[in-house]
Design a protein around this motif. Structure first.
Motif, PDB file in Angstrom:
ATOM      1  N   LYS A  55      63.493  42.411  71.273  1.00 22.21           N
ATOM      2  CA  LYS A  55      64.326  42.655  72.443  1.00 22.21           C
ATOM      3  C   LYS A  55      65.763  42.196  72.210  1.00 22.21           C
ATOM      4  O   LYS A  55      66.722  42.923  72.502  1.00 22.21           O
TER       5      LYS A  55
ATOM      6  N   SER B  60      68.498  48.518  65.118  1.00 19.50           N
ATOM      7  CA  SER B  60      67.391  49.439  65.353  1.00 19.50           C
ATOM      8  C   SER B  60      66.053  48.822  64.936  1.00 19.50           C
ATOM      9  O   SER B  60      66.001  47.855  64.165  1.00 19.50           O
ATOM     10  N   ILE B  61      64.978  49.408  65.451  1.00 18.87           N
ATOM     11  CA  ILE B  61      63.641  48.978  65.071  1.00 18.87           C
ATOM     12  C   ILE B  61      63.446  49.126  63.566  1.00 18.87           C
ATOM     13  O   ILE B  61      62.884  48.250  62.906  1.00 18.87           O
TER      14      ILE B  61
ATOM     15  N   THR C  92      67.538  44.512  69.424  1.00 20.07           N
ATOM     16  CA  THR C  92      67.821  45.883  69.851  1.00 20.07           C
ATOM     17  C   THR C  92      68.871  45.919  70.951  1.00 20.07           C
ATOM     18  O   THR C  92      69.685  46.846  71.017  1.00 20.07           O
TER      19      THR C  92
END
Length: 223
Positions: free
Chosen positions: A100, A108-109, A103
């Protein structure tokens, strides 16, 4: 500038040029497109790792969050200035706290996965390090390459967890604390090799400045 950094950091000419270029975000000349792409990805992961270092460190220094971890370190004899010098950190047991925070900052993931900070399970992306004291691992240039985590709970296994191999982290080519120790090693002509993070940290705290630690039980040709 190059001569100063060479002498102050104990780096070779090429290491110095690359280190200065990385600090300024510059691409060195004569790089082909593929090399430039690799360099850009390395810089992005290092930026993400810098964010994670600061995030984990802030967690540790917030009493309501990192109080138990701070108590453990104090019990081991680690001083406040040492905690700050090595930027030690802490992660909560939450499954997606770092996901959390990172991002929301703009990472980015996929970058988090590439940096080894999170992993995917059946419920989606989850923080790799949870409920652990964090030891940032810097490369020889002082850039954050990876992390080591020491579990606080006895039932949290493994006891020590390191980052997986990534574009910027290869445990067979990195010695913990080398960035801080290299000028003293160069001056003394010797290095003291120990096993773990805390071994190196406590010796450094006691005034032994030429100490480094391996990141595992085996040594490589690079080491």
């Amino acid at each position: 500038v190059i001569s100063f950094v060479q002498k102050y950091e104990g780096k070779s000419f090429i290491e110095t040029v690359e280190w200065l270029a990385a600090r300024l975000g510059m691409s060195l000349p004569n790089q082909d497109p593929k090399s430039k792409q690799v360099s850009r990805k390395r810089r992005e992961l290092q930026d993400l790792n810098r964010f994670a270092v600061e995030y984990f460190h802030k967690q540790l220094l917030t009493p309501s969050i990192g109080g138990r971890a701070l108590a453990y370190l104090k019990n081991r004899g680690v001083k406040d200035e040492t905690i700050r010098y090595f930027q030690l950190g802490y992660t909560t047991s939450g499954r997606r706290d770092l996901v959390k925070a990172a991002t929301q900052t703009g990472f980015s993931i996929q970058q988090l996965v590439d940096a080894g900070l999170i992993k995917n399970d059946e419920k989606g992306p989850v923080d790799r390090f949870r409920g652990r004291i964090i030891f940032p691992i810097l490369d020889e240039r002082g850039a954050p390459a990876g992390f080591g985590g020491r579990a606080l709970a006895d039932n949290l296994l493994p006891k020590y967890l390191n980052s997986p191999a990534t574009t910027v982290y290869d445990k067979s080519k990195i010695l913990y604390n080398l960035h801080h120790a290299r000028s003293e090693i160069r001056k003394m002509g010797t290095a003291l090799l120990v096993e773990g993070y805390l071994d190196a940290i406590m010796l450094h705290q006691a005034g032994v400045q030429n100490v480094v630690a391996s990141l595992g039980t085996s040594l490589s040709e690079s080491h």
